[in-house]
Design an enzyme around this catalytic site. Sequence first.
Site, PDB file in Angstrom:
ATOM      1  N   ASN A   1       0.766  -1.132  -0.350  1.00 28.70           N
ATOM      2  CA  ASN A   1      -0.349  -0.194  -0.314  1.00 28.70           C
ATOM      3  C   ASN A   1       0.707   1.340  -0.266  1.00 28.70           C
ATOM      4  O   ASN A   1       1.874   0.923   0.276  1.00 28.70           O
ATOM      5  CB  ASN A   1      -0.810  -0.331   1.111  1.00 28.70           C
ATOM      6  CG  ASN A   1      -0.584   0.566   2.772  1.00 28.70           C
ATOM      7  OD1 ASN A   1       0.985  -0.452   2.929  1.00 28.70           O
ATOM      8  ND2 ASN A   1      -0.880   1.438   3.162  1.00 28.70           N
TER       9      ASN A   1
ATOM     10  N   HIS B   1       5.534   5.560  -5.997  1.00 34.94           N
ATOM     11  CA  HIS B   1       5.805   4.958  -5.692  1.00 34.94           C
ATOM     12  C   HIS B   1       6.803   4.747  -4.924  1.00 34.94           C
ATOM     13  O   HIS B   1       8.155   5.334  -5.460  1.00 34.94           O
ATOM     14  CB  HIS B   1       5.631   3.769  -6.525  1.00 34.94           C
ATOM     15  CG  HIS B   1       4.171   4.150  -6.883  1.00 34.94           C
ATOM     16  ND1 HIS B   1       3.050   2.614  -6.334  1.00 34.94           N
ATOM     17  CD2 HIS B   1       3.553   4.413  -7.956  1.00 34.94           C
ATOM     18  CE1 HIS B   1       2.301   2.963  -7.082  1.00 34.94           C
ATOM     19  NE2 HIS B   1       1.849   3.801  -7.623  1.00 34.94           N
TER      20      HIS B   1
END
Length: 165
Positions: free
Chosen positions: A14, A25
């Site tokens: 997550n 990310h």
Amino acid sequence: MVAGGLSVLFCGINPGLMTAATGHHFARPGNRFWPVLHLSGFTLRQLRPDEQEELLAYGLGITNVVARATARADELSREEYVEGGRILTGKVERLAPRWLAVVGVTAYRTAFGEPKAAIGPQPRMIGSTRVWALPNPSGLNAHWTAATMAEEYARLREAAEAPGA
């Protein structure tokens, strides 16, 4: 950051708080994803989180099992993982990457109901997509060094590059 027809779709657990804040990310400085990706031969140089879109040129993408950002993955409930696995399955069926690489074996076990899964290729397929569980590159995962993670990521890269893969 996904597209159809990828060679490998990496799937983090997550978003961390830094990823949520930046939109990139694996953005936390202690995360080893970007160095490991390069050391394993997936990229020609070490990319920065803000260069994540360059992954598409390599046939790679990134998504997450659970969309909710947290400081630590252990803040997620079992139900969130299971629902995330269901949503991820639909995404993989639509995008049809050759490989889904779940970055974190515990997340894989929980999201897909595979309590005995180990690092490496999995017997499960999602449509025509093969599945691989990789070590979590978080700095909190002290069981794996960048070098040993890179070896496992390289095994996936070799499988993805194999003829007929």
